[in-house]
Design a protein around this motif. Structure first.
Motif, PDB file in Angstrom:
ATOM      1  N   GLU A 302       0.845  -1.181   0.000  1.00  0.00           N
ATOM      2  CA  GLU A 302       0.000   0.000   0.000  1.00  0.00           C
ATOM      3  C   GLU A 302       0.880   1.230   0.000  1.00  0.00           C
ATOM      4  OE1 GLU A 302      -2.516  -0.417   3.431  1.00  0.00           O
ATOM      5  OE2 GLU A 302      -4.180  -1.167   2.212  1.00  0.00           O
ATOM      6  N   LYS A 333      -4.396   6.541   2.229  1.00  0.00           N
ATOM      7  CA  LYS A 333      -3.754   5.254   1.991  1.00  0.00           C
ATOM      8  C   LYS A 333      -4.392   4.625   0.759  1.00  0.00           C
ATOM      9  CE  LYS A 333      -2.814   2.774   5.572  1.00  0.00           C
ATOM     10  NZ  LYS A 333      -2.936   1.847   6.739  1.00  0.00           N
ATOM     11  N   MET A 334      -3.573   4.168  -0.153  1.00  0.00           N
ATOM     12  CA  MET A 334      -4.082   3.630  -1.408  1.00  0.00           C
ATOM     13  C   MET A 334      -3.275   2.403  -1.824  1.00  0.00           C
ATOM     14  SD  MET A 334      -2.729   6.911  -3.599  1.00  0.00           S
ATOM     15  CE  MET A 334      -3.541   6.405  -5.070  1.00  0.00           C
ATOM     16  N   HIS A 335      -3.877   1.594  -2.671  1.00  0.00           N
ATOM     17  CA  HIS A 335      -3.213   0.388  -3.146  1.00  0.00           C
ATOM     18  C   HIS A 335      -2.066   0.754  -4.085  1.00  0.00           C
ATOM     19  CE1 HIS A 335      -2.821  -3.235  -5.823  1.00  0.00           C
ATOM     20  NE2 HIS A 335      -2.670  -3.768  -4.619  1.00  0.00           N
TER      21      HIS A 335
END
Length: 379
Positions: A302, A333-335
């Motif tokens: 992530e 928060k991101m992939h």
């Protein structure tokens, strides 16, 4: 007029005093009835000879009353002296209690309990909670406090226990950031810090006026993670057992400067197990390839994007709006896919007049290596 009935109202001691004043011979050997009879005879003789028996009787009564008054004064003086003595004892008792409380507040070994003096020694351990909080834990032996008292000498009475927080720069030099006044009866303290990521260590001891400091123990060096980092420990310290390996790593357990012995000992004592790299602590039989089973390992990632802008601005990350805090900070928060990607971050003013854009380019390149097998070792 002195009568028998009136004289009977006096004590034998009072009658003897009156008889002595009247000049009665042998008064000291007389009983009460004899004293009364002698006093009456003396009064009669005084009347026949023209004397003033009333005046003499009055003088006798004055002597008796004076004696009584003197006795009462002595008794009152004794009572007053007793009250003063009781007050002094009470004041001394309160003063002794204050001295005991002050001594206990200054004694950093009070929290050690029944720990063995020689076995525990003096140690201070620093742990990282998150980018803005550290946790200090110390164990001070009574002998350490006694050494400080002997070294400070006449300055001991003005000394106070403190926890010094030091910032460590890249060269290893330290800069004193703050002094926290602590007290006996406690063995740990939460410390708020700023400017993450940053390195810190601490010292516990006694400070006196003029800036002098007697150090009892120094801690390991820790590094706070960047805000939004995956290394943050967001949960409460009640799950230290579950997060022990992570806390150990964040607090310098695997640093290039070497393992902090104090930190490792403290966590191992609390957890009742060894800490360190798996190759050092978890020895076991290697996997036999002939068994036909492979150990699985899956990995994903992530990306945490954080920054700051005007508190009233409108911020988007890849076109999606994100919440902006009262201080202007934001985090998302991101992939993180296994490829290169471009992430635009746009901030617009509240009135829509100004706009600023930052382009973040990131790339993830994941490679899977061939498995390795360790020879089976017999112990």
């Amino acid at each position: 007029m002195m009568t028998a009935n009136k004289l009977h109202s006096y004590t034998c001691k009072d009658l003897a005093q009156m008889a002595r004043n009247e000049g009665v011979t042998g008064w000291h050997a007389m009983r009460k009835d004899e004293l009364i009879e002698a006093l009456i005879k003396t009064a009669r003789r005084s009347r026949r000879t023209g004397g003033d028996p009333a005046a003499k009787g009055e003088r006798g009564r004055e002597v008796i009353e004076g004696s009584r008054s003197e006795k009462l004064n002595r008794e009152e003086s004794v009572r007053q002296a007793g009250k003063i003595s009781a007050k002094r004892r009470q004041a001394q008792k309160q003063l002794d209690l204050i001295h005991q409380k002050m001594a206990k507040a200054k004694d950093l070994s009070c929290a050690a309990g029944d720990q063995n003096d020689e076995a525990s020694g003096d140690r201070l351990v620093m742990l990282v909670r998150d980018p803005y909080w550290l946790h200090a834990h110390w164990e001070i032996a009574p002998s350490g406090v006694q050494r400080a008292k002997s070294s400070l000498g006449q300055f001991w009475h003005a000394a106070h226990p403190v926890l010094r927080v030091l910032q460590v720069d890249e060269s290893g030099a330290t800069l004193s950031r703050r002094e926290i006044r602590i007290h006996g009866g406690v063995s740990n303290w939460y410390i708020d810090v700023a400017d993450p990521p940053c390195q810190f260590r601490a010292e516990v001891g006694y400070a006196v006026e003029g800036g002098d400091f007697y150090c009892l123990a120094r801690s390991n060096t820790v590094t706070t993670p960047a805000p939004g980092s995956a290394d943050m420990v967001d949960t409460n310290w009640s799950d230290v057992a579950e997060k022990a390996d992570q806390i150990y790593a964040m607090s310098g357990g695997y640093s290039h400067g070497g393992v902090s012995i104090e930190l490792q000992e403290l966590l191992e004592e609390r957890l009742r197990r060894r800490l360190g790299r798996p190759s050092q602590t978890r020895y076991g039989h290697a996997v036999d390839p002939s068994r036909g089973s492979e150990m699985e390992l899956a990995l994903d990632a992530e990306l945490v994007v954080y920054g700051s802008s005007d508190p009233h601005s409108h911020v988007t990350v890849m076109g999606e709006p994100v919440a902006v805090g009262d201080d202007g900070s934001f985090v998302v928060k991101m992939h993180l896919p296994d490829r290169r990607q471009v992430i635009p971050v746009v901030a617009s003013s509240a009135d829509g007049v100004q706009q600023r854009t930052v382009i973040l380019g990131v790339e993830r390149n994941t490679k899977e290596l061939d498995p390795r097998y360790r020879d089976v070792a017999t112990s």
